[in-house]
Design a protein around this motif. Structure first.
Motif, PDB file in Angstrom:
ATOM      1  N   LYS A 247     -12.462   3.948   8.967  1.00  0.00           N
ATOM      2  CA  LYS A 247     -12.980   5.225   8.353  1.00  0.00           C
ATOM      3  C   LYS A 247     -11.751   6.034   8.215  1.00  0.00           C
ATOM      4  N   ARG A 248     -10.756   5.971   8.392  1.00  0.00           N
ATOM      5  CA  ARG A 248      -9.398   6.744   8.040  1.00  0.00           C
ATOM      6  C   ARG A 248      -8.861   5.905   7.355  1.00  0.00           C
ATOM      7  N   ASN A 249      -7.179   7.035   6.697  1.00  0.00           N
ATOM      8  CA  ASN A 249      -6.442   6.493   5.918  1.00  0.00           C
ATOM      9  C   ASN A 249      -4.848   6.779   6.757  1.00  0.00           C
ATOM     10  N   CYS A 250      -3.322   5.867   5.879  1.00  0.00           N
ATOM     11  CA  CYS A 250      -2.549   6.349   6.518  1.00  0.00           C
ATOM     12  C   CYS A 250      -2.054   7.603   5.827  1.00  0.00           C
ATOM     13  N   GLY A 251      -1.375   8.464   6.734  1.00  0.00           N
ATOM     14  CA  GLY A 251      -1.127   9.399   6.307  1.00  0.00           C
ATOM     15  C   GLY A 251       0.119   9.829   4.869  1.00  0.00           C
ATOM     16  N   ARG A 252       0.670   8.565   4.777  1.00  0.00           N
ATOM     17  CA  ARG A 252       1.955   8.478   4.058  1.00  0.00           C
ATOM     18  C   ARG A 252       1.316   8.208   1.974  1.00  0.00           C
ATOM     19  N   CYS A 253       0.923   7.117   2.530  1.00  0.00           N
ATOM     20  CA  CYS A 253       0.258   5.889   0.950  1.00  0.00           C
ATOM     21  C   CYS A 253      -1.107   6.437   0.946  1.00  0.00           C
ATOM     22  N   GLY A 254      -1.956   6.809   1.900  1.00  0.00           N
ATOM     23  CA  GLY A 254      -3.555   7.001   1.535  1.00  0.00           C
ATOM     24  C   GLY A 254      -3.759   5.889   1.433  1.00  0.00           C
ATOM     25  N   ASP A 255      -3.154   4.749   2.355  1.00  0.00           N
ATOM     26  CA  ASP A 255      -4.224   3.428   1.813  1.00  0.00           C
ATOM     27  C   ASP A 255      -5.290   3.368   3.438  1.00  0.00           C
ATOM     28  N   GLN A 256      -6.152   2.750   3.442  1.00  0.00           N
ATOM     29  CA  GLN A 256      -7.306   2.369   4.283  1.00  0.00           C
ATOM     30  C   GLN A 256      -6.319   1.500   5.357  1.00  0.00           C
ATOM     31  N   LEU A 257      -6.798   2.054   6.454  1.00  0.00           N
ATOM     32  CA  LEU A 257      -5.981   1.816   8.261  1.00  0.00           C
ATOM     33  C   LEU A 257      -7.113   0.384   8.246  1.00  0.00           C
ATOM     34  N   PRO A 258      -6.379   0.087   9.138  1.00  0.00           N
ATOM     35  CA  PRO A 258      -5.409  -1.084   9.389  1.00  0.00           C
ATOM     36  C   PRO A 258      -4.168  -1.483   8.206  1.00  0.00           C
ATOM     37  N   VAL A 259      -3.830  -0.403   8.331  1.00  0.00           N
ATOM     38  CA  VAL A 259      -1.818  -1.118   6.734  1.00  0.00           C
ATOM     39  C   VAL A 259      -1.195  -2.264   7.288  1.00  0.00           C
ATOM     40  N   THR A 260      -1.337  -3.160   6.730  1.00  0.00           N
ATOM     41  CA  THR A 260      -0.205  -4.198   7.133  1.00  0.00           C
ATOM     42  C   THR A 260       0.877  -3.985   6.717  1.00  0.00           C
ATOM     43  N   GLU A 261       1.307  -3.292   5.090  1.00  0.00           N
ATOM     44  CA  GLU A 261       2.525  -3.314   4.297  1.00  0.00           C
ATOM     45  C   GLU A 261       2.466  -2.236   3.455  1.00  0.00           C
ATOM     46  N   CYS A 262       3.635  -1.833   4.088  1.00  0.00           N
ATOM     47  CA  CYS A 262       3.291   0.171   3.244  1.00  0.00           C
ATOM     48  C   CYS A 262       4.743   0.079   3.203  1.00  0.00           C
ATOM     49  N   CYS A 263       5.608   0.823   1.669  1.00  0.00           N
ATOM     50  CA  CYS A 263       6.847   0.804   1.516  1.00  0.00           C
ATOM     51  C   CYS A 263       7.110   1.702   2.317  1.00  0.00           C
ATOM     52  N   PHE A 264       6.385   2.871   3.046  1.00  0.00           N
ATOM     53  CA  PHE A 264       6.907   4.152   3.581  1.00  0.00           C
ATOM     54  C   PHE A 264       7.325   3.855   5.492  1.00  0.00           C
ATOM     55  N   ARG A 265       7.024   2.258   6.152  1.00  0.00           N
ATOM     56  CA  ARG A 265       7.205   1.862   6.870  1.00  0.00           C
ATOM     57  C   ARG A 265       8.218   2.428   7.116  1.00  0.00           C
ATOM     58  N   GLY A 266       7.874   2.945   8.996  1.00  0.00           N
ATOM     59  CA  GLY A 266       9.492   3.521   9.586  1.00  0.00           C
ATOM     60  C   GLY A 266       9.418   4.854   9.221  1.00  0.00           C
ATOM     61  N   GLU A 267       9.209   5.929   8.193  1.00  0.00           N
ATOM     62  CA  GLU A 267       8.442   6.632   7.867  1.00  0.00           C
ATOM     63  C   GLU A 267       7.700   7.498   9.517  1.00  0.00           C
ATOM     64  N   ASN A 268       7.339   8.625   9.934  1.00  0.00           N
ATOM     65  CA  ASN A 268       6.538   8.528  10.671  1.00  0.00           C
ATOM     66  C   ASN A 268       5.244   9.409  10.682  1.00  0.00           C
ATOM     67  N   ALA A 269       5.155   9.507   9.021  1.00  0.00           N
ATOM     68  CA  ALA A 269       3.826   9.626   8.570  1.00  0.00           C
ATOM     69  C   ALA A 269       3.694   8.368   7.803  1.00  0.00           C
ATOM     70  N   CYS A 270       4.102   7.540   8.452  1.00  0.00           N
ATOM     71  CA  CYS A 270       3.163   6.175   7.919  1.00  0.00           C
ATOM     72  C   CYS A 270       2.664   5.309   9.193  1.00  0.00           C
ATOM     73  N   TRP A 271       1.227   5.408   9.033  1.00  0.00           N
ATOM     74  CA  TRP A 271       0.551   4.226   9.891  1.00  0.00           C
ATOM     75  C   TRP A 271       1.205   2.976  10.402  1.00  0.00           C
ATOM     76  N   LEU A 272       1.667   2.601  10.098  1.00  0.00           N
ATOM     77  CA  LEU A 272       2.588   2.099  10.070  1.00  0.00           C
ATOM     78  C   LEU A 272       3.794   1.596  11.386  1.00  0.00           C
ATOM     79  N   THR A 273       4.038   3.191  11.283  1.00  0.00           N
ATOM     80  CA  THR A 273       5.557   3.089  12.391  1.00  0.00           C
ATOM     81  C   THR A 273       5.537   2.849  13.185  1.00  0.00           C
ATOM     82  N   ARG A 274       4.165   4.177  13.964  1.00  0.00           N
ATOM     83  CA  ARG A 274       3.022   3.920  15.427  1.00  0.00           C
ATOM     84  C   ARG A 274       2.379   3.176  15.588  1.00  0.00           C
TER      85      ARG A 274
END
Ligand SMILES: [Zn+2]
Length: 114
Positions: free
Chosen positions: A76-103
């Motif tokens: 029901k939620r989306n990544c704060g950075r790329c906007g993809d539906q969670l859970p995101v498994t790959e994202c080019c913004f991984r490592g950035e605070n706003a990306c769900w994959l980071t934390r």
């Protein structure tokens, strides 16, 4: 419905006879063995304790149900950075605070309640 010890044994035998089942070897330390015995008995007070296989296979099913529920909630939620539906498994913004994959992924990991 409560199963009788005989029914539970029968179920175990039926399970073991099923083709395609995988046999796992577990190495447990003394503390884990103690916890296992304690939980098999402690979850069935006044009754025959859970069989080891029954306890472990039920835990797997419990965790699977819980994970499916968590993923459905995340959907029901989306990544704060790329906007993809969670859970995101790959994202080019991984490592950035706003990306769900980071934390965010910590929400799904196995946690031992303190
Ligand atoms: Zn992202």
């Amino acid at each position: 419905m409560a199963k009788s010890p005989a029914e539970r044994k029968q179920e175990q035998r039926a399970r073991q006879a099923t083709a395609g089942d995988k046999k796992l070897e577990l190495v447990l330390d003394n503390q884990e063995l103690e916890m296992l015995a304690q939980n098999c008995a402690g979850r069935r007070p006044g009754r025959e304790p859970y069989e080891l296989y029954e306890y472990i296979t039920t835990l797997i099913r419990i965790d699977n149900a819980q994970l499916n529920q968590q993923v459905a909630e995340l959907n029901k939620r989306n990544c704060g950075r790329c906007g993809d539906q969670l859970p995101v498994t790959e994202c080019c913004f991984r490592g950035e605070n706003a990306c769900w994959l980071t934390r965010g992924w910590h929400e799904l990991k196995l946690k031992i309640p303190s």
